[in-house]
Write a protein that holds these residues in place. Structure first.
Motif, PDB file in Angstrom:
ATOM      1  N   LEU A 168       8.407   4.983 -16.612  1.00  0.00           N
ATOM      2  CA  LEU A 168       7.067   4.815 -16.057  1.00  0.00           C
ATOM      3  C   LEU A 168       6.968   3.602 -15.136  1.00  0.00           C
ATOM      4  CD1 LEU A 168       4.852   5.623 -19.188  1.00  0.00           C
ATOM      5  CD2 LEU A 168       5.921   7.183 -17.545  1.00  0.00           C
ATOM      6  N   SER A 169       8.100   3.139 -14.635  1.00  0.00           N
ATOM      7  CA  SER A 169       8.102   1.998 -13.723  1.00  0.00           C
ATOM      8  C   SER A 169       8.429   2.443 -12.303  1.00  0.00           C
ATOM      9  CB  SER A 169       9.136   0.959 -14.166  1.00  0.00           C
ATOM     10  OG  SER A 169       9.235  -0.093 -13.226  1.00  0.00           O
ATOM     11  N   LEU A 170       7.739   1.859 -11.357  1.00  0.00           N
ATOM     12  CA  LEU A 170       8.180   1.948  -9.968  1.00  0.00           C
ATOM     13  C   LEU A 170       9.442   1.109  -9.808  1.00  0.00           C
ATOM     14  CD1 LEU A 170       4.760   1.319  -8.179  1.00  0.00           C
ATOM     15  CD2 LEU A 170       6.013   3.479  -8.159  1.00  0.00           C
ATOM     16  N   PRO A 171      10.266   1.370  -8.789  1.00  0.00           N
ATOM     17  CA  PRO A 171      11.292   0.383  -8.437  1.00  0.00           C
ATOM     18  C   PRO A 171      10.598  -0.963  -8.181  1.00  0.00           C
ATOM     19  CG  PRO A 171      11.576   2.411  -7.178  1.00  0.00           C
ATOM     20  CD  PRO A 171      10.250   2.523  -7.852  1.00  0.00           C
ATOM     21  N   LEU A 172      11.158  -2.037  -8.678  1.00  0.00           N
ATOM     22  CA  LEU A 172      10.449  -3.313  -8.623  1.00  0.00           C
ATOM     23  C   LEU A 172      10.391  -3.937  -7.238  1.00  0.00           C
ATOM     24  CD1 LEU A 172      11.364  -4.998 -12.026  1.00  0.00           C
ATOM     25  CD2 LEU A 172       9.359  -3.633 -11.409  1.00  0.00           C
ATOM     26  N   ASP A 173      10.996  -3.282  -6.230  1.00  0.00           N
ATOM     27  CA  ASP A 173      10.798  -3.746  -4.853  1.00  0.00           C
ATOM     28  C   ASP A 173       9.701  -2.947  -4.149  1.00  0.00           C
ATOM     29  OD1 ASP A 173      12.240  -1.406  -4.702  1.00  0.00           O
ATOM     30  OD2 ASP A 173      13.738  -2.161  -3.294  1.00  0.00           O
ATOM     31  N   TYR A 174       8.960  -2.141  -4.901  1.00  0.00           N
ATOM     32  CA  TYR A 174       7.749  -1.488  -4.396  1.00  0.00           C
ATOM     33  C   TYR A 174       6.546  -2.264  -4.892  1.00  0.00           C
ATOM     34  CZ  TYR A 174       9.843   2.744  -2.457  1.00  0.00           C
ATOM     35  OH  TYR A 174      10.527   3.636  -1.660  1.00  0.00           O
ATOM     36  N   PRO A 175       5.474  -2.312  -4.096  1.00  0.00           N
ATOM     37  CA  PRO A 175       5.087  -1.460  -2.968  1.00  0.00           C
ATOM     38  C   PRO A 175       5.790  -1.727  -1.647  1.00  0.00           C
ATOM     39  CG  PRO A 175       3.390  -3.086  -3.399  1.00  0.00           C
ATOM     40  CD  PRO A 175       4.376  -3.220  -4.517  1.00  0.00           C
ATOM     41  N   GLY A 176       6.405  -2.865  -1.471  1.00  0.00           N
ATOM     42  CA  GLY A 176       7.009  -3.230  -0.185  1.00  0.00           C
ATOM     43  C   GLY A 176       6.100  -4.177   0.577  1.00  0.00           C
ATOM     44  N   GLY A 177       6.705  -5.203   1.197  1.00  0.00           N
ATOM     45  CA  GLY A 177       5.922  -6.172   1.958  1.00  0.00           C
ATOM     46  C   GLY A 177       4.897  -6.869   1.083  1.00  0.00           C
ATOM     47  N   ASN A 178       3.825  -7.360   1.712  1.00  0.00           N
ATOM     48  CA  ASN A 178       2.755  -7.990   0.938  1.00  0.00           C
ATOM     49  C   ASN A 178       1.373  -7.530   1.401  1.00  0.00           C
ATOM     50  OD1 ASN A 178       2.618  -9.315   3.377  1.00  0.00           O
ATOM     51  ND2 ASN A 178       2.664 -11.384   2.523  1.00  0.00           N
ATOM     52  N   ALA A 179       1.295  -6.286   1.869  1.00  0.00           N
ATOM     53  CA  ALA A 179       0.017  -5.765   2.350  1.00  0.00           C
ATOM     54  C   ALA A 179      -0.989  -5.595   1.218  1.00  0.00           C
ATOM     55  CB  ALA A 179       0.229  -4.428   3.063  1.00  0.00           C
ATOM     56  N   LEU A 228       2.684   5.665  -3.095  1.00  0.00           N
ATOM     57  CA  LEU A 228       3.459   4.480  -2.717  1.00  0.00           C
ATOM     58  C   LEU A 228       4.909   4.844  -2.435  1.00  0.00           C
ATOM     59  CD1 LEU A 228       2.515   1.416  -4.960  1.00  0.00           C
ATOM     60  CD2 LEU A 228       2.421   1.561  -2.476  1.00  0.00           C
ATOM     61  N   LEU A 229       5.499   5.620  -3.317  1.00  0.00           N
ATOM     62  CA  LEU A 229       6.897   6.003  -3.121  1.00  0.00           C
ATOM     63  C   LEU A 229       7.077   6.776  -1.820  1.00  0.00           C
ATOM     64  CD1 LEU A 229       7.997   7.052  -6.721  1.00  0.00           C
ATOM     65  CD2 LEU A 229       8.520   4.929  -5.515  1.00  0.00           C
ATOM     66  N   GLU A 230       6.104   7.607  -1.483  1.00  0.00           N
ATOM     67  CA  GLU A 230       6.186   8.398  -0.252  1.00  0.00           C
ATOM     68  C   GLU A 230       6.102   7.520   0.997  1.00  0.00           C
ATOM     69  OE1 GLU A 230       2.949  11.068  -0.809  1.00  0.00           O
ATOM     70  OE2 GLU A 230       4.053  12.387  -2.184  1.00  0.00           O
ATOM     71  N   MET A 231       5.595   6.294   0.844  1.00  0.00           N
ATOM     72  CA  MET A 231       5.445   5.395   1.992  1.00  0.00           C
ATOM     73  C   MET A 231       6.664   4.515   2.224  1.00  0.00           C
ATOM     74  SD  MET A 231       1.422   4.395   1.531  1.00  0.00           S
ATOM     75  CE  MET A 231       0.170   5.668   1.683  1.00  0.00           C
ATOM     76  N   HIS A 232       7.675   4.602   1.337  1.00  0.00           N
ATOM     77  CA  HIS A 232       8.973   3.961   1.554  1.00  0.00           C
ATOM     78  C   HIS A 232       8.857   2.475   1.902  1.00  0.00           C
ATOM     79  CE1 HIS A 232      10.684   7.961   1.325  1.00  0.00           C
ATOM     80  NE2 HIS A 232       9.860   8.361   2.271  1.00  0.00           N
ATOM     81  N   ARG A 233       8.139   1.743   1.069  1.00  0.00           N
ATOM     82  CA  ARG A 233       7.995   0.286   1.166  1.00  0.00           C
ATOM     83  C   ARG A 233       7.214  -0.156   2.410  1.00  0.00           C
ATOM     84  NH1 ARG A 233      13.263   1.223  -0.167  1.00  0.00           N
ATOM     85  NH2 ARG A 233      13.845   0.791  -2.332  1.00  0.00           N
ATOM     86  N   GLU A 240      -0.872  -2.205 -14.511  1.00  0.00           N
ATOM     87  CA  GLU A 240      -1.136  -1.782 -13.135  1.00  0.00           C
ATOM     88  C   GLU A 240       0.154  -1.346 -12.440  1.00  0.00           C
ATOM     89  OE1 GLU A 240      -4.603  -5.230 -12.855  1.00  0.00           O
ATOM     90  OE2 GLU A 240      -2.861  -5.351 -11.532  1.00  0.00           O
ATOM     91  N   LEU A 241      -0.013  -0.452 -11.473  1.00  0.00           N
ATOM     92  CA  LEU A 241       1.092   0.020 -10.626  1.00  0.00           C
ATOM     93  C   LEU A 241       2.218   0.676 -11.429  1.00  0.00           C
ATOM     94  CD1 LEU A 241       1.281  -2.866  -7.981  1.00  0.00           C
ATOM     95  CD2 LEU A 241       0.482  -0.529  -7.608  1.00  0.00           C
ATOM     96  N   TRP A 242       1.848   1.382 -12.494  1.00  0.00           N
ATOM     97  CA  TRP A 242       2.846   2.156 -13.226  1.00  0.00           C
ATOM     98  C   TRP A 242       3.112   3.456 -12.466  1.00  0.00           C
ATOM     99  CZ3 TRP A 242       2.774   1.917 -19.239  1.00  0.00           C
ATOM    100  CH2 TRP A 242       2.613   0.582 -19.658  1.00  0.00           C
ATOM    101  N   TYR A 243       4.215   4.107 -12.804  1.00  0.00           N
ATOM    102  CA  TYR A 243       4.539   5.400 -12.200  1.00  0.00           C
ATOM    103  C   TYR A 243       4.313   6.485 -13.247  1.00  0.00           C
ATOM    104  CZ  TYR A 243       6.993   9.205  -9.949  1.00  0.00           C
ATOM    105  OH  TYR A 243       7.292  10.423  -9.404  1.00  0.00           O
ATOM    106  N   LEU A 244       3.285   7.291 -13.073  1.00  0.00           N
ATOM    107  CA  LEU A 244       2.856   8.227 -14.102  1.00  0.00           C
ATOM    108  C   LEU A 244       2.982   9.691 -13.710  1.00  0.00           C
ATOM    109  CD1 LEU A 244      -0.433   6.395 -15.226  1.00  0.00           C
ATOM    110  CD2 LEU A 244       1.900   6.091 -16.097  1.00  0.00           C
ATOM    111  N   SER A 245       3.363   9.982 -12.477  1.00  0.00           N
ATOM    112  CA  SER A 245       3.261  11.346 -11.961  1.00  0.00           C
ATOM    113  C   SER A 245       4.140  12.347 -12.707  1.00  0.00           C
ATOM    114  CB  SER A 245       3.603  11.360 -10.472  1.00  0.00           C
ATOM    115  OG  SER A 245       2.678  10.583  -9.743  1.00  0.00           O
TER     116      SER A 245
END
Length: 349
Positions: free
Chosen positions: A50-61, A230-235, A307-312
């Protein structure tokens, strides 16, 4: 002689319910019975990360304070210790070794918020003076100590050193282990990518339609599809699209806040940025929290936020198999003094 930290507690709070010095809040509800209730949900032996890769979301937007992790080798004698041949030190050695380190914003990606993450100005002493305090009356600059002290006008004075959360740090939930029954509330299945603001009425429609049962001591997870987007946006996150097309809880809805009180959840977890909508709906008082759900959960109730868990993938499987509950195992890093933590939660079905 120690004095009690508070004379007044916020209306509707759980301060003192588990003792004057309690730092765990609703993690105290993770009794052996609550853990067994989660274990009894395991029927297939299948697991979900249930975790995103920890380098996501990408950048600091999403948050200008938080940048992506910086991964680099440790050093030995001034040389990077990556693919390092130990024969450099011992001609008879055949080993090649690597060792690395990371600079990581602890709440950059999939995370737990602790009670030291968000406090409020509150008159804990009943003397008419507002003070900066956290859950159960722990004080800013005494129990949560940073490198500066902020005055009421926003000016700051340096302190001796940053000491972090001397109380309410993430180590409290690390030792609580954060394992029990998870319950999926699939907002995406009902509201799609509409960006629907979820108040009490909208939430009840989903709970009733999916026949969801929630017990005190459960973890309640909300799938909005923010994580998959988020994953679809590739960081390269498009914040406008992310926030306008995914749901979030309405922290200004008093009926929703009362539901959080009544349900007894240990934590509210979402795949979105803050669980609640940001910005919140306008405040109707002269002064109020900018993060009303954070105030209600972290400051008043001792209810954690994830927050920002991966649940899909988990949510898809649960819906296909006509289930809503599972075993959740979600301990944070045992890092004393931290106010938040990354984690790699696991769901077992």
């Amino acid at each position: 002689m120690a004095t009690k930290r508070w004379i007044r507690r916020p209306e509707g709070s759980t301060w003192g319910d588990w003792g004057e010095d309690d730092e765990r809040g609703r993690a105290n509800l993770l009794t052996p019975e609550a853990v067994l209730r989660g274990i009894h949900e395991v029927r297939e032996g299948r697991t979900f990360c249930l975790s995103l890769p920890l380098d996501y979301p990408g950048g600091n937007a999403l948050n200008p304070r938080r940048g992506p992790p910086v991964l680099r080798p440790t050093e030995r004698d001034g040389k990077p210790f990556m693919n390092y041949p130990l024969r450099c030190d011992d001609p008879t050695a055949t080993d090649v070794a690597s060792d690395d380190q990371v600079v990581l914003a602890l709440q950059y990606s999939t995370q737990w918020d602790t009670f030291a993450h968000v406090g409020q100005m509150f008159d804990v002493d009943g003397d008419g003076k507002l003070e900066d305090v956290y859950y159960n009356g722990f004080r800013a600059n005494q129990d949560v100590v940073g490198p500066v002290v902020y005055a009421e006008d926003g000016t700051s004075t340096p302190t001796a050193a940053h000491r972090g959360a001397l109380h309410l740090g993430v180590e409290n939930i690390a030792t609580a282990c954060m394992q029990g029954r998870g319950v999926m509330v699939d907002l995406f299945a009902h509201y799609g990518r509409s960006g629907q603001l979820i108040g009490y009425d909208e939430l009840m429609r989903v709970i009733e339609a999916d026949e969801i049962s929630i017990h005190p001591g459960d973890f309640v997870l909300f799938r909005t599809e923010f994580g998959r987007a988020l994953l679809e946006m590739h960081r390269q996150p498009d914040t406008g699209k992310l926030f306008s097309t995914t749901s979030a809880l309405d922290g200004r809805d008093p009926k929703l806040l009362q539901w959080v009180t009544d349900c007894g959840a240990v934590a509210l977890v979402a795949d979105n940025y803050a669980v609640e909508a940001l910005p919140a709906r306008p405040c109707t008082s002269d002064h109020c929290a900018r993060l009303p759900l954070h105030e209600h959960c972290l400051f008043k109730l001792g209810c954690y936020l994830g927050e920002l868990w991966y649940l899909s993938e988990l949510a898809d499987w649960l819906r296909e198999n006509k289930r809503t509950s599972f075993l959740l195992t979600a301990p944070p890093l045992r890092l004393p003094g931290a106010v938040g933590s990354p984690l790699t939660p696991i769901a077992t079905v």
